[in-house]
Write a protein that holds these residues in place. Structure first.
Motif, short mmCIF file in Angstrom:
data_model
loop_
_atom_site.label_atom_id
_atom_site.label_comp_id
_atom_site.label_asym_id
_atom_site.label_seq_id
_atom_site.Cartn_x
_atom_site.Cartn_y
_atom_site.Cartn_z
N SER A 26 0.86 -1.18 0.00
CA SER A 26 0.00 0.00 0.00
C SER A 26 0.89 1.23 0.00
N SER B 232 -3.08 5.16 -1.54
CA SER B 232 -3.89 3.96 -1.74
C SER B 232 -5.25 4.03 -1.08
N GLY C 155 -8.50 4.19 -3.09
CA GLY C 155 -9.32 3.01 -2.84
C GLY C 155 -10.71 3.37 -2.37
N HIS D 1 -9.34 2.52 -11.06
CA HIS D 1 -9.27 1.36 -10.17
C HIS D 1 -10.57 0.59 -10.09
#
Length: 210
Positions: A156, A160, A164, A195
């Motif tokens: 990570s 992140s 995320g 992502h």
């Protein structure tokens, strides 16, 4: 999945692990940077113990448990200084609560495991001597990545949790404009979509007539 794995792997009765976990949850759900060097950002960690400053970083007094006009609880974090705020202006992060990765529950646990003064770092822990220490980026990521690597996942990084969290919200169908406001973004950053684009596409385009 990774958030739940961290939750299960960290010892929330240990002040350092409790601190790491509270920071993870706030970074994920608040779309916050986990830590950077250089210019002050809206972040959950500091570069070093001596780098902490109440004028620039979150303290325990900056965290507020509130209820909105609909009666729903939420957390508001007020940072004195942020990259995306005008000079001298505070900026706030609004975090909804609930679920098994609830930021309020985790901040309450941190306050119980590591009680400190209102001026102490929000994300702080006590060392073996009982001294209060701010959570540093390197120490936090070292602990996080030791768990992720043991589970066969990659490392990570500082962004992140922010990316995320945004990707997860987008994948759940939250409107991009809402994510932009929640993340205090001045533009719809492309990397936030990459992502979870397959989830975003499925949610928004699956009903389009062919």
């Amino acid at each position: 999945m990774m958030m739940r794995a961290l939750h299960l792997s960290l010892d929330l009765t240990n002040s350092f692990d409790a601190c790491v976990w509270a920071a993870c949850c706030c970074a994920f759900w608040g779309l916050m940077r986990f830590g950077e060097s250089g210019i002050v950002h809206f972040l959950t960690t500091v570069r070093s113990r001596s780098a902490f400053s109440p004028a620039n970083h979150l303290t325990r007094s900056n965290a507020h448990a509130l209820t909105d006009s609909l009666g729903k609880p939420y957390i508001r974090l007020d940072l004195p200084c942020a990259k995306t705020a005008d000079p001298g202006k505070r900026q706030s992060v609004y975090i909804s609560t609930g679920g098994d990765t609830c930021s309020k529950v985790d901040l309450d646990n941190l306050a119980q495991v590591c009680p400190t003064s209102p001026s102490s770092p929000l994300f702080s822990w006590r060392d073996g001597k009982g001294d209060v220490r701010p959570l540093t980026r390197d120490a936090a990521l070292t602990r996080i990545n030791s768990i992720l690597r043991s589970l066969g996942w990659g490392n990570s990084f500082g962004h992140s949790f922010r990316i995320g969290g945004a990707s997860y919200l987008l994948g759940q169908g939250v409107a991009p404009e809402v994510v932009r406001i929640a993340g205090r973004l001045r533009s719809l950053a492309y990397e936030l979509y990459v992502h979870s684009f397959e989830n975003v596409m499925s949610h928004h385009l699956s009903g389009v007539a062919r």
